[in-house]
Design an enzyme around this catalytic site. Structure first.
Site, PDB file in Angstrom:
ATOM      1  N   CYS A 113       7.491   1.731  17.065  1.00 57.01           N
ATOM      2  CA  CYS A 113       6.595   2.620  17.829  1.00 57.01           C
ATOM      3  C   CYS A 113       6.191   2.057  19.186  1.00 57.01           C
ATOM      4  O   CYS A 113       5.787   2.805  20.069  1.00 57.01           O
ATOM      5  CB  CYS A 113       5.335   2.916  17.031  1.00 57.01           C
TER       6      CYS A 113
ATOM      7  N   HIS B 167      -0.379   5.395  21.653  1.00 56.89           N
ATOM      8  CA  HIS B 167       0.556   5.814  20.605  1.00 56.89           C
ATOM      9  C   HIS B 167      -0.166   6.791  19.683  1.00 56.89           C
ATOM     10  O   HIS B 167      -1.341   6.610  19.361  1.00 56.89           O
ATOM     11  CB  HIS B 167       1.043   4.592  19.828  1.00 56.89           C
TER      12      HIS B 167
ATOM     13  N   ASN C 229       3.374  11.602  14.244  1.00 56.96           N
ATOM     14  CA  ASN C 229       3.774  10.314  14.806  1.00 56.96           C
ATOM     15  C   ASN C 229       5.291  10.336  15.064  1.00 56.96           C
ATOM     16  O   ASN C 229       6.081  10.325  14.121  1.00 56.96           O
ATOM     17  CB  ASN C 229       3.396   9.218  13.806  1.00 56.96           C
TER      18      ASN C 229
HETATM   19  N1  ACO Z   1      -2.198  13.966   0.450  1.00 59.84           N
HETATM   20  C1  ACO Z   1      -3.143  13.796  -0.469  1.00 59.84           C
HETATM   21  N2  ACO Z   1      -3.500  12.605  -0.962  1.00 59.84           N
HETATM   22  C2  ACO Z   1      -2.851  11.543  -0.476  1.00 59.84           C
HETATM   23  C3  ACO Z   1      -1.850  11.635   0.492  1.00 59.84           C
HETATM   24  C4  ACO Z   1      -1.522  12.914   0.957  1.00 59.84           C
HETATM   25  N3  ACO Z   1      -0.579  13.122   1.894  1.00 59.84           N
HETATM   26  N4  ACO Z   1      -1.405  10.400   0.791  1.00 59.84           N
HETATM   27  C5  ACO Z   1      -2.103   9.529   0.037  1.00 59.84           C
HETATM   28  N5  ACO Z   1      -2.978  10.236  -0.741  1.00 59.84           N
HETATM   29  C6  ACO Z   1      -3.931   9.715  -1.703  1.00 59.84           C
HETATM   30  C7  ACO Z   1      -3.553   8.366  -2.213  1.00 59.84           C
HETATM   31  O1  ACO Z   1      -2.646   8.513  -3.297  1.00 59.84           O
HETATM   32  C8  ACO Z   1      -4.881   7.824  -2.661  1.00 59.84           C
HETATM   33  O2  ACO Z   1      -5.191   8.387  -3.901  1.00 59.84           O
HETATM   34  P1  ACO Z   1      -5.895   7.476  -5.040  1.00 59.84           P
HETATM   35  O3  ACO Z   1      -7.209   7.039  -4.428  1.00 59.84           O
HETATM   36  O4  ACO Z   1      -6.017   8.416  -6.167  1.00 59.84           O
HETATM   37  O5  ACO Z   1      -4.958   6.339  -5.253  1.00 59.84           O
HETATM   38  C9  ACO Z   1      -5.858   8.418  -1.645  1.00 59.84           C
HETATM   39  O6  ACO Z   1      -5.180   9.520  -1.039  1.00 59.84           O
HETATM   40  C10 ACO Z   1      -6.311   7.453  -0.578  1.00 59.84           C
HETATM   41  O7  ACO Z   1      -5.178   6.793  -0.071  1.00 59.84           O
HETATM   42  P2  ACO Z   1      -5.328   5.750   1.088  1.00 59.84           P
HETATM   43  O8  ACO Z   1      -3.970   5.265   1.452  1.00 59.84           O
HETATM   44  O9  ACO Z   1      -6.351   4.740   0.725  1.00 59.84           O
HETATM   45  O10 ACO Z   1      -5.919   6.688   2.239  1.00 59.84           O
HETATM   46  P3  ACO Z   1      -6.398   6.265   3.656  1.00 59.84           P
HETATM   47  O11 ACO Z   1      -7.759   6.764   3.884  1.00 59.84           O
HETATM   48  O12 ACO Z   1      -6.084   4.849   3.978  1.00 59.84           O
HETATM   49  O13 ACO Z   1      -5.439   7.155   4.586  1.00 59.84           O
HETATM   50  C11 ACO Z   1      -3.431   6.980   5.823  1.00 59.84           C
HETATM   51  C12 ACO Z   1      -4.053   7.035   4.458  1.00 59.84           C
HETATM   52  C13 ACO Z   1      -3.698   8.289   6.540  1.00 59.84           C
HETATM   53  C14 ACO Z   1      -1.917   6.794   5.651  1.00 59.84           C
HETATM   54  C15 ACO Z   1      -4.050   5.808   6.626  1.00 59.84           C
HETATM   55  O14 ACO Z   1      -4.039   4.648   5.855  1.00 59.84           O
HETATM   56  C16 ACO Z   1      -3.315   5.577   7.894  1.00 59.84           C
HETATM   57  O15 ACO Z   1      -3.306   6.408   8.786  1.00 59.84           O
HETATM   58  N6  ACO Z   1      -2.719   4.387   8.027  1.00 59.84           N
HETATM   59  C17 ACO Z   1      -1.945   4.078   9.195  1.00 59.84           C
HETATM   60  C18 ACO Z   1      -0.599   4.669   8.982  1.00 59.84           C
HETATM   61  C19 ACO Z   1       0.137   4.747  10.252  1.00 59.84           C
HETATM   62  O16 ACO Z   1      -0.392   5.207  11.250  1.00 59.84           O
HETATM   63  N7  ACO Z   1       1.393   4.329  10.180  1.00 59.84           N
HETATM   64  C20 ACO Z   1       2.239   4.335  11.257  1.00 59.84           C
HETATM   65  C21 ACO Z   1       1.688   3.387  12.297  1.00 59.84           C
HETATM   66  S1  ACO Z   1       2.835   2.397  12.967  1.00 59.84           S
HETATM   67  C22 ACO Z   1       3.904   3.406  13.511  1.00 59.84           C
HETATM   68  O17 ACO Z   1       3.542   4.334  14.214  1.00 59.84           O
HETATM   69  C23 ACO Z   1       5.300   3.272  13.013  1.00 59.84           C
END
Ligand code: ACO
Length: 329
Positions: A116, A256, A286
Site C-alpha cells: 500500500c 492511504h 482499500n
Molecule cells: N462483518 C461482520 N463481522 C465481522 C466482519 C465482517 N466483515 N469481520 C470481522 N467480524 C467480526 C469478527 O469475527 C469478530 O467477531 P468475534 O468478536 O465474535 O470474534 C468481530 O467482528 C470483531 O473483530 P475485530 O477484528 O476485533 O474487529 P475490529 O474492530 O478490529 O475491526 C477491522 C476489524 C475493520 C478489520 C480493523 O481491525 C481494521 O480496519 N484493521 C486494519 C485493517 C487494514 O486496514 N488493513 C489493510 C491496511 S494495510 C493495507 O492497506 C494493505
C-alpha cells in the site's frame, strides 16, 4: 527550503473499473452487513475489475490519462515504475506488460513491491532516477486488482479491498514546485501480519496450496490497525520535518485509504483538521497502492489542490512498510 535538484508531479490519471460492489451485495456473499462494514471502516462500496481485466490493463487506462494531461506521448516516457501487489504474472513484470500495452518502446520498466505504500515510495524512487540523470519523464503507476487475491470466504478481509489504478508523470522540477521531502520505512519482522503465505518460490503453487487457500491474503486486522496508526503518524512527522513545513502549511492531507478510523487518527495526530483531509475510502475501499494516486487525481480534478498547493501524502502497508511525502503541486 533546500535548493537540491528536485522532481515534480507534472500530471496524474486514474482508472476505476465500472462494476460497483456495495456492502449489501457483500452481505449476500459472507456473513456481514452494511452497518458493520461502514461503522468499522467507513467503506460503502468498492470497484471490482472485470473478468480478464488485469493490473496492466487498468494501469494502461490510468497512464494514458496522466500522459495526456502532461502533453506527452508514450514514446516520450523514459522509465515506467509500477507498484503492484497483484501482478498479472509472476514473470515478467507488470511494468513490462504495461510498456507493451502503451507502446512506450523507448522506456525502461520495472515493478517494485512495497504494497500500500507503493505510490509514495514510487515518488521517491522516481525522484532518485531523475536527480541522478537516468530519466526525465518517469511514469509512476500503482495498479491493484485486490479482488484477485482476497479470500472471498473470509469476511474479515474481503470487505476491505477494491480494485483500481492511479498514475503520475514525474519530471525534473523547474521552479519551486516539486517533491519537498520523502520518508520511507519498513519492518520485515511484522511481515506475517498481512501476507500471502504460499504460491511463491519457497512454497510453489500446487493443489495443497489451493486447498489451504494459502495463495490468498491473510491479515491480523487489529494488530495492523495499531501499527498503521503508529507508523503513519511517525511518517507524517518525519516528512514534515524533512520538508521544513509545519502542519498549518499543509493545504491537504491525502492519506492511504484503508479505514476512516486510521485516517482520522493520523489527521488528529498530525494536527490537520478533517476538512483538509481527502477521503474516498467510502467509494473505493482499500485499493492498496492505487488509493493515493486515485485520490490525488480526484483532488486535482475537483480543484481541491492545484499548482502551488502543499500536500502531505502518507501511507502504510504490508511488509510492513510505511512512507510519507510532502509535495508542492
Ligand atoms: N462483518 C461482520 N463481522 C465481522 C466482519 C465482517 N466483515 N469481520 C470481522 N467480524 C467480526 C469478527 O469475527 C469478530 O467477531 P468475534 O468478536 O465474535 O470474534 C468481530 O467482528 C470483531 O473483530 P475485530 O477484528 O476485533 O474487529 P475490529 O474492530 O478490529 O475491526 C477491522 C476489524 C475493520 C478489520 C480493523 O481491525 C481494521 O480496519 N484493521 C486494519 C485493517 C487494514 O486496514 N488493513 C489493510 C491496511 S494495510 C493495507 O492497506 C494493505
Amino acid at each position: 527550503m533546500s535548493q537540491r535538484p528536485r522532481a515534480a508531479i507534472a500530471s496524474t490519471g486514474r482508472y476505476s473499473p465500472a462494476r460497483v460492489m456495495t456492502n449489501a451485495e457483500l452481505s449476500e456473499i459472507v456473513d456481514t452487513s452494511d452497518e458493520w462494514i461502514y461503522t468499522r471502516t467507513g467503506i460503502r462500496e468498492r470497484r471490482i475489475a472485470a473478468d480478464g481485466e488485469g493490473a496492466a490493463d487498468m494501469a494502461e487506462r490510468a497512464s494514458r490519462r496522466a500522459l495526456d494531461q502532461a502533453g506527452l506521448t508514450p514514446s516520450d516516457v523514459d522509465l515506467i515504475l509500477v507498484s503492484t501487489a497483484t501482478p498479472d504474472r509472476l514473470l515478467p513484470s507488470t511494468a513490462c506488460d504495461l510498456q507493451a500495452l502503451l507502446g512506450a518502446n523507448d522506456a525502461g520498466a520495472y515493478d517494485f513491491a512495497t504494497a500500500c505504500s507503493g505510490f509514495v515510495y514510487g515518488l521517491a524512487i522516481a525522484e532518485g532516477h531523475i536527480v541522478a540523470g537516468h530519466a526525465r519523464n518517469v511514469l509512476v503507476v500503482a495498479t491493484e486488482k485486490m479482488s484477485a487475491i482476497v479470500d472471498w470466504t473470509d469476511r474479515a478481509t474481503c470487505v476491505l479491498f477494491g480494485d483500481g489504478a492511479g498514475a503520475a508523470v514525474i519530471r525534473p522540477a523547474d521552479d519551486e514546485r516539486g517533491i519537498l521531502s520523502s520518508y520511507m520505512k519498513s519492518d520485515g519482522r511484522l511481515a506475517d501480519l498481512l501476507y500471502r503465505p504460499s504460491g511463491g518460490a519457497r512454497t510453489p503453487f500446487d493443489v495443497a496450496v489451493l486447498g489451504e487457500r494459502g495463495h490468498l491474503v491473510k491479515m491480523t486486522g487489529r494488530e495492523i490497525f495499531k501499527s498503521a496508526v503508529r507508523s503513519m503518524c511517525e511518517a507524517a512527522d518525519a516528512a514534515l520535518q524533512r520538508a521544513g513545513v509545519t502542519a498549518d502549511e499543509i493545504d491537504l492531507l491525502v492519506p492511504h485509504q484503508a479505514n476512516i478510523r486510521i485516517i482520522e487518527a493520523t489527521a488528529r495526530y498530525a494536527d490537520i483538521p478533517m476538512d483538509k483531509v481527502y477521503v474516498n475510502v467510502d467509494r473505493f475501499g482499500n485499493m492498496s497502492s492505487a488509493s493515493i494516486p486515485v485520490a490525488l487525481d480526484e483532488v486535482r480534478e475537483q480543484g481541491l489542490a492545484g499548482p502551488g498547493s502543499v500536500i502531505l501524502m502518507v501511507a502504510f502497508g504490508a511488509g510492513l512498510t510505511w512512507a510519507a511525502s510532502v509535495v508542492r503541486l
